[in-house]
Design a protein around this motif. Sequence first.
Motif, PDB file in Angstrom:
ATOM      1  N   GLY A  72      37.636  36.177  31.892  1.00  0.00           N
ATOM      2  CA  GLY A  72      37.961  36.303  30.479  1.00  0.00           C
ATOM      3  C   GLY A  72      37.966  37.719  29.951  1.00  0.00           C
ATOM      4  O   GLY A  72      37.835  37.935  28.741  1.00  0.00           O
ATOM      5  N   ALA A  86      36.141  33.996  40.641  1.00  0.00           N
ATOM      6  CA  ALA A  86      36.249  35.371  40.129  1.00  0.00           C
ATOM      7  C   ALA A  86      35.292  36.304  40.852  1.00  0.00           C
ATOM      8  O   ALA A  86      35.650  37.439  41.178  1.00  0.00           O
ATOM      9  CB  ALA A  86      35.975  35.382  38.627  1.00  0.00           C
ATOM     10  N   PHE A  90      40.527  39.845  30.189  1.00  0.00           N
ATOM     11  CA  PHE A  90      41.839  40.122  29.601  1.00  0.00           C
ATOM     12  C   PHE A  90      42.770  38.962  29.892  1.00  0.00           C
ATOM     13  O   PHE A  90      42.427  38.036  30.563  1.00  0.00           O
ATOM     14  CB  PHE A  90      42.447  41.432  30.154  1.00  0.00           C
ATOM     15  CG  PHE A  90      42.308  41.645  31.632  1.00  0.00           C
ATOM     16  CD1 PHE A  90      41.296  42.446  32.143  1.00  0.00           C
ATOM     17  CD2 PHE A  90      43.186  41.029  32.509  1.00  0.00           C
ATOM     18  CE1 PHE A  90      41.190  42.641  33.500  1.00  0.00           C
ATOM     19  CE2 PHE A  90      43.072  41.227  33.877  1.00  0.00           C
ATOM     20  CZ  PHE A  90      42.070  42.031  34.375  1.00  0.00           C
ATOM     21  N   LYS A 141      36.218  28.531  38.401  1.00  0.00           N
ATOM     22  CA  LYS A 141      36.934  29.783  38.157  1.00  0.00           C
ATOM     23  C   LYS A 141      35.978  30.967  38.131  1.00  0.00           C
ATOM     24  O   LYS A 141      36.305  32.051  38.609  1.00  0.00           O
ATOM     25  CB  LYS A 141      37.715  29.698  36.835  1.00  0.00           C
ATOM     26  CG  LYS A 141      39.007  28.910  36.931  1.00  0.00           C
ATOM     27  CD  LYS A 141      39.790  28.963  35.633  1.00  0.00           C
ATOM     28  CE  LYS A 141      41.114  28.245  35.754  1.00  0.00           C
ATOM     29  NZ  LYS A 141      41.902  28.332  34.505  1.00  0.00           N
ATOM     30  N   PHE A 164      42.958  41.986  38.981  1.00  0.00           N
ATOM     31  CA  PHE A 164      43.560  41.404  37.772  1.00  0.00           C
ATOM     32  C   PHE A 164      43.226  39.914  37.684  1.00  0.00           C
ATOM     33  O   PHE A 164      42.836  39.413  36.618  1.00  0.00           O
ATOM     34  CB  PHE A 164      45.064  41.606  37.796  1.00  0.00           C
ATOM     35  CG  PHE A 164      45.777  40.938  36.653  1.00  0.00           C
ATOM     36  CD1 PHE A 164      45.779  41.501  35.384  1.00  0.00           C
ATOM     37  CD2 PHE A 164      46.447  39.735  36.848  1.00  0.00           C
ATOM     38  CE1 PHE A 164      46.426  40.878  34.327  1.00  0.00           C
ATOM     39  CE2 PHE A 164      47.108  39.102  35.808  1.00  0.00           C
ATOM     40  CZ  PHE A 164      47.091  39.671  34.538  1.00  0.00           C
ATOM     41  N   THR A 165      43.382  39.193  38.811  1.00  0.00           N
ATOM     42  CA  THR A 165      43.091  37.757  38.809  1.00  0.00           C
ATOM     43  C   THR A 165      41.625  37.489  38.512  1.00  0.00           C
ATOM     44  O   THR A 165      41.281  36.598  37.726  1.00  0.00           O
ATOM     45  CB  THR A 165      43.440  37.151  40.180  1.00  0.00           C
ATOM     46  OG1 THR A 165      44.812  37.437  40.484  1.00  0.00           O
ATOM     47  CG2 THR A 165      43.225  35.651  40.176  1.00  0.00           C
ATOM     48  N   SER A 166      40.741  38.286  39.101  1.00  0.00           N
ATOM     49  CA  SER A 166      39.312  38.139  38.845  1.00  0.00           C
ATOM     50  C   SER A 166      38.994  38.368  37.380  1.00  0.00           C
ATOM     51  O   SER A 166      38.213  37.614  36.768  1.00  0.00           O
ATOM     52  CB  SER A 166      38.524  39.114  39.723  1.00  0.00           C
ATOM     53  OG  SER A 166      37.145  39.049  39.451  1.00  0.00           O
ATOM     54  N   GLY A 167      39.584  39.415  36.796  1.00  0.00           N
ATOM     55  CA  GLY A 167      39.372  39.706  35.385  1.00  0.00           C
ATOM     56  C   GLY A 167      39.829  38.595  34.476  1.00  0.00           C
ATOM     57  O   GLY A 167      39.176  38.273  33.465  1.00  0.00           O
ATOM     58  N   ARG A 168      40.980  37.983  34.821  1.00  0.00           N
ATOM     59  CA  ARG A 168      41.491  36.866  34.023  1.00  0.00           C
ATOM     60  C   ARG A 168      40.517  35.688  34.059  1.00  0.00           C
ATOM     61  O   ARG A 168      40.254  35.045  33.035  1.00  0.00           O
ATOM     62  CB  ARG A 168      42.859  36.419  34.556  1.00  0.00           C
ATOM     63  CG  ARG A 168      44.011  37.356  34.202  1.00  0.00           C
ATOM     64  CD  ARG A 168      44.328  37.314  32.711  1.00  0.00           C
ATOM     65  NE  ARG A 168      44.708  35.983  32.281  1.00  0.00           N
ATOM     66  CZ  ARG A 168      45.948  35.529  32.299  1.00  0.00           C
ATOM     67  NH1 ARG A 168      46.940  36.300  32.741  1.00  0.00           N
ATOM     68  NH2 ARG A 168      46.232  34.321  31.874  1.00  0.00           N
ATOM     69  N   TYR A 169      39.977  35.395  35.245  1.00  0.00           N
ATOM     70  CA  TYR A 169      39.053  34.268  35.385  1.00  0.00           C
ATOM     71  C   TYR A 169      37.747  34.516  34.644  1.00  0.00           C
ATOM     72  O   TYR A 169      37.100  33.577  34.175  1.00  0.00           O
ATOM     73  CB  TYR A 169      38.766  34.014  36.866  1.00  0.00           C
ATOM     74  CG  TYR A 169      39.853  33.263  37.587  1.00  0.00           C
ATOM     75  CD1 TYR A 169      41.009  32.844  36.930  1.00  0.00           C
ATOM     76  CD2 TYR A 169      39.742  32.956  38.943  1.00  0.00           C
ATOM     77  CE1 TYR A 169      42.002  32.155  37.587  1.00  0.00           C
ATOM     78  CE2 TYR A 169      40.731  32.261  39.616  1.00  0.00           C
ATOM     79  CZ  TYR A 169      41.862  31.875  38.935  1.00  0.00           C
ATOM     80  OH  TYR A 169      42.843  31.190  39.603  1.00  0.00           O
ATOM     81  N   SER A 199      45.908  28.531  38.455  1.00  0.00           N
ATOM     82  CA  SER A 199      46.386  29.104  37.195  1.00  0.00           C
ATOM     83  C   SER A 199      47.831  28.770  36.872  1.00  0.00           C
ATOM     84  O   SER A 199      48.180  28.584  35.710  1.00  0.00           O
ATOM     85  CB  SER A 199      46.222  30.633  37.217  1.00  0.00           C
ATOM     86  OG  SER A 199      44.869  30.981  37.362  1.00  0.00           O
TER      87      SER A 199
END
Length: 294
Positions: A292, A115, A294, A111, A285-290, A43
């Motif tokens: 999509g 995730a 947030f 990704k 947080f990182t999992s959520g970003r991957y 990222s």
Amino acid sequence: MYFPTAGIEVRPWLPPLVAFGISLFTSMGGVSGAFLLLPFQVSVLHFDSPAVSATNHIFNIVAIPSGVYRYVREGRMVWPLTWAVVIGTLPGVVAGAFIRIRYLPDPAMFKRFAALVLLYIAVRLFRDIWKKKDKKPVAVSMEGEDVVREATLGLRSISYLYRGTKYCVSTASIMTLSLIVGIIGGVYGIGGGAIIAPFFVSFFGLPVYTVAGAALMGTLLTSVAGVTIFEILAPVYPDMAVAPDWKLGILFGLGGFVGMYCGARLQRFVPARLIKTILALCILFTSGRYLGLF
């Protein structure tokens, strides 16, 4: 400094500094930190080819020995458990490396896979945090019952004595779990310690003081196998970055080597619940970003 395999240009002090910070923190929980280092590479550094998984294995190879040394010196390395983990994990790492190159070369697909792995680790951490507090543990020393004794590896079971209690687990169960973790670790490039350690504690009832060393040693040896497989497969895929970026991996590893040693020394001064909570939130947080979200 330019890293040709990764195709990125990074200041040489940044990789070891980031790896030091991650390992300093995660080593207090008994894992190398590779599962957080890979999202940073993908990222932040935008290094998302299959070679990033191989490079993450290089980090493990360089960083982990300092942590393993501490457990061996303190007499808390359960060698029969370690060898069972290695024997079960190695075939999985080979399969995982092939899956990463053959079926998950696309960054978007990888990704999503990453995730799910991170989400699993976060859930395991939160479950551990929400458990009722156990009785105050006995202070760890390097003498007496805090040393692993009478450790044996048989076809049916693995057993050892620790703090006056004998622990016995099924050899087949350990190897089967290790095989599954090896596949995931081979794809993701983490060796599997962050996944297998919670299982040892939660499902097999093994004390965390004896699990961390075996998990780290298993991660170290399977990471060596992982790097070897990626190097062997690299010529088969000449149009794709498959082999590790050795310079980048070593820089990460040097920071991790120091971070793991310092983290092990500082562990007793930091509440375990606080460490796990912050780790779980970062991973979630990182999992959520991957994904999509947030």
